[in-house]
Scaffold this active site. Sequence first.
Site, PDB file in Angstrom:
ATOM      1  N   CYS A   1       3.630  -5.363   4.023  1.00  0.00           N
ATOM      2  CA  CYS A   1       2.190  -5.632   4.182  1.00  0.00           C
ATOM      3  C   CYS A   1       1.674  -6.761   3.301  1.00  0.00           C
ATOM      4  O   CYS A   1       1.190  -7.767   3.810  1.00  0.00           O
ATOM      5  CB  CYS A   1       1.399  -4.364   3.880  1.00  0.00           C
ATOM      6  SG  CYS A   1       1.672  -3.085   5.097  1.00  0.00           S
TER       7      CYS A   1
ATOM      8  N   PHE B   1      -4.635   2.442   6.032  1.00  0.00           N
ATOM      9  CA  PHE B   1      -4.571   2.100   4.610  1.00  0.00           C
ATOM     10  C   PHE B   1      -3.498   2.933   3.928  1.00  0.00           C
ATOM     11  O   PHE B   1      -3.665   3.360   2.798  1.00  0.00           O
ATOM     12  CB  PHE B   1      -5.935   2.326   3.939  1.00  0.00           C
ATOM     13  CG  PHE B   1      -7.018   1.443   4.497  1.00  0.00           C
ATOM     14  CD1 PHE B   1      -7.086   0.104   4.143  1.00  0.00           C
ATOM     15  CD2 PHE B   1      -7.953   1.929   5.392  1.00  0.00           C
ATOM     16  CE1 PHE B   1      -8.077  -0.729   4.654  1.00  0.00           C
ATOM     17  CE2 PHE B   1      -8.949   1.111   5.907  1.00  0.00           C
ATOM     18  CZ  PHE B   1      -9.014  -0.224   5.539  1.00  0.00           C
TER      19      PHE B   1
ATOM     20  N   LYS C   1       2.768 -10.596   3.896  1.00  0.00           N
ATOM     21  CA  LYS C   1       2.364 -11.139   5.206  1.00  0.00           C
ATOM     22  C   LYS C   1       0.844 -11.161   5.333  1.00  0.00           C
ATOM     23  O   LYS C   1       0.272 -12.083   5.912  1.00  0.00           O
ATOM     24  CB  LYS C   1       3.046 -10.366   6.333  1.00  0.00           C
ATOM     25  CG  LYS C   1       2.200  -9.356   7.066  1.00  0.00           C
ATOM     26  CD  LYS C   1       2.898  -8.786   8.268  1.00  0.00           C
ATOM     27  CE  LYS C   1       2.449  -7.374   8.585  1.00  0.00           C
ATOM     28  NZ  LYS C   1       1.061  -7.147   8.868  1.00  0.00           N
TER      29      LYS C   1
HETATM   30  C1  UDX Z   1       0.276  -1.467   0.890  1.00  0.00           C
HETATM   31  C2  UDX Z   1      -1.122  -0.879   0.607  1.00  0.00           C
HETATM   32  O1  UDX Z   1      -1.087  -0.116  -0.607  1.00  0.00           O
HETATM   33  C3  UDX Z   1      -1.590  -0.027   1.759  1.00  0.00           C
HETATM   34  O2  UDX Z   1      -2.916   0.434   1.502  1.00  0.00           O
HETATM   35  C4  UDX Z   1      -1.553  -0.849   3.020  1.00  0.00           C
HETATM   36  O3  UDX Z   1      -1.961  -0.100   4.129  1.00  0.00           O
HETATM   37  C5  UDX Z   1      -0.154  -1.398   3.261  1.00  0.00           C
HETATM   38  O4  UDX Z   1       0.250  -2.153   2.125  1.00  0.00           O
HETATM   39  P1  UDX Z   1       2.800  -0.653   0.639  1.00  0.00           P
HETATM   40  O5  UDX Z   1       3.186  -2.004   1.168  1.00  0.00           O
HETATM   41  O6  UDX Z   1       3.499   0.549   1.175  1.00  0.00           O
HETATM   42  O7  UDX Z   1       1.229  -0.411   0.891  1.00  0.00           O
HETATM   43  O8  UDX Z   1       3.053  -0.672  -0.925  1.00  0.00           O
HETATM   44  P2  UDX Z   1       2.214  -0.615  -2.287  1.00  0.00           P
HETATM   45  O9  UDX Z   1       2.480   0.668  -2.953  1.00  0.00           O
HETATM   46  O10 UDX Z   1       0.815  -1.009  -2.101  1.00  0.00           O
HETATM   47  O11 UDX Z   1       2.986  -1.746  -3.115  1.00  0.00           O
HETATM   48  C6  UDX Z   1       3.059  -3.094  -2.678  1.00  0.00           C
HETATM   49  C7  UDX Z   1       3.891  -3.918  -3.644  1.00  0.00           C
HETATM   50  O12 UDX Z   1       3.204  -4.074  -4.883  1.00  0.00           O
HETATM   51  C8  UDX Z   1       5.238  -3.285  -4.009  1.00  0.00           C
HETATM   52  O13 UDX Z   1       6.220  -4.278  -4.076  1.00  0.00           O
HETATM   53  C9  UDX Z   1       4.967  -2.663  -5.360  1.00  0.00           C
HETATM   54  O14 UDX Z   1       6.124  -2.503  -6.115  1.00  0.00           O
HETATM   55  C10 UDX Z   1       4.030  -3.680  -5.968  1.00  0.00           C
HETATM   56  N1  UDX Z   1       3.164  -3.120  -7.025  1.00  0.00           N
HETATM   57  C11 UDX Z   1       2.314  -2.105  -6.733  1.00  0.00           C
HETATM   58  C12 UDX Z   1       3.220  -3.653  -8.316  1.00  0.00           C
HETATM   59  O15 UDX Z   1       3.989  -4.582  -8.580  1.00  0.00           O
HETATM   60  N2  UDX Z   1       2.380  -3.134  -9.266  1.00  0.00           N
HETATM   61  C13 UDX Z   1       1.499  -2.125  -9.005  1.00  0.00           C
HETATM   62  O16 UDX Z   1       0.758  -1.710  -9.915  1.00  0.00           O
HETATM   63  C14 UDX Z   1       1.472  -1.595  -7.696  1.00  0.00           C
END
Ligand code: UDX
Length: 454
Positions: free
Chosen positions: A268, A157, A271
Amino acid sequence: MPGNYAVIGMGFVGLSQAIALAKSGHNVIGVENDTQKLRWLENYAQGKRDDFPLYEKDLDVETREQFRARRLTFTNNLEHAVNNSEAMFIAVGTPSLGNGKAKLSIVYQVANNTAGILNKNQPYLWVTKSTVPPGTAEIIRDFFKDHNVGVVSNPEFMAEGTALKDTMYPDRVVVGAQEDWVITAMRQLYSSFLARSAGHFRAMDNVSAEITKYQANVQLAANIVMANIGANLARVVGGDWEKIRLGVGDDIRQSRFNKCSLGFGGSCFPKDVRQYRHTLEQAGASPLDLAVIDAMIAQNEEQKLVMNNYMTDYYGHDLTEKVIGIWGLTFKAGTSDTRESSSLAIIKDLIRHGATVRVYDPKATREEFEETLGLEDTSPITYCDTKEEAIKDTHALIIPTEWSEFSNPGIQTLQDLMTNPVIFDGRDILDIELFRNTEASYFSVGRQPLINTT
Ligand code: UDX
């Protein structure tokens, strides 16, 4: 007592796991098939080169430290790894295939090869960290039907940018397994991690663990979709999403994962949402359940072009004479990863309308970006070394990524460098007051625009 572990796949997930185990005193063998990457890691670890194959906070420094402490080694020899470990963590990629399904062939190949190497009587743990759909553990179990192997579903996670921290201090460890001895071994293995973070150990069956991973990501992605719908509303009728989301988030039942953006991206969420939809369909889910997920996917695609649509409203659909600056190519700040980043859709759309673009990102490399972009003709793109260079003589600036160095650009700099100071802030990171009574026009996601009509 130090354990001996193998970790398969030296991407940010596998490396974080390997380092976290090594830092806990265990002996870890990192297995990487890509010989070029393997040499690179080894050379870096030995101090023979100083650039690291990926940008992820602390992974570079810790790789060297754990290697020098002889707790972490690298190999491409699976046999060596299997013969010198009591458990194997699988952290290979499971990218989306064209049909939305996750690609599992590498996971199965490793299972098959491991079964061929492993002594039939030796108790061994197979621990899947890769994100895999429900039912995968059952298939893996079949590879080991003549062995004494505990098949564990132990999804990660961690978020990119905080991967090592999230691994070292987990809020929960989800362990899916069939046998009690396996659950006991996993509880023991993670006890020091959970003691550090006061996190929960969640034991369950394999299928529940597999679904937990998807459910967690789909629910977080749904939060972002709802946040962006709310921000779009605030922008149109008046209101400020940043204030609204804090007002909503003070209720502890509401997640704080609700910042507005030009859609979610990364390796993540997109997909996993697609695979979740596929799993629902396979399970005979109701058309409405499927429609909700379809709508999430479609909303997220549309959200990526909110600023582009503003741009064509402002300049018209023919952008052939226009030069557009782009600040940020990665899918979020704190990573060099450009997979499924909003910038890809934004830049492709601008080029389709005839614009040329000047791009800058603090961490993304041109090679990786062009690989994810997949355009044959990249001549309309100029890569710049500084954010200032990227806005020189431009007619507009789009900010898709929330890197902190973008949050205070200085109105004078914008006015001096840009031909037309028209700013499209895709993360609402700029102070709107900067733009009041200036020559600039300012558009954001969750607030009404300030348009200079003089
Ligand atoms: C995510 C999950 O958080 C993690 O727990 C899992 O294991 C893998 O996928 P990650 O892909 O590294 O991690 O990025 P994350 O910080 O979750 O952001 C995902 C996307 O959502 C990004 O494009 C981010 O910019 C966007 N986002 C995130 C928003 O648009 N608004 C938010 O409030 C948070």
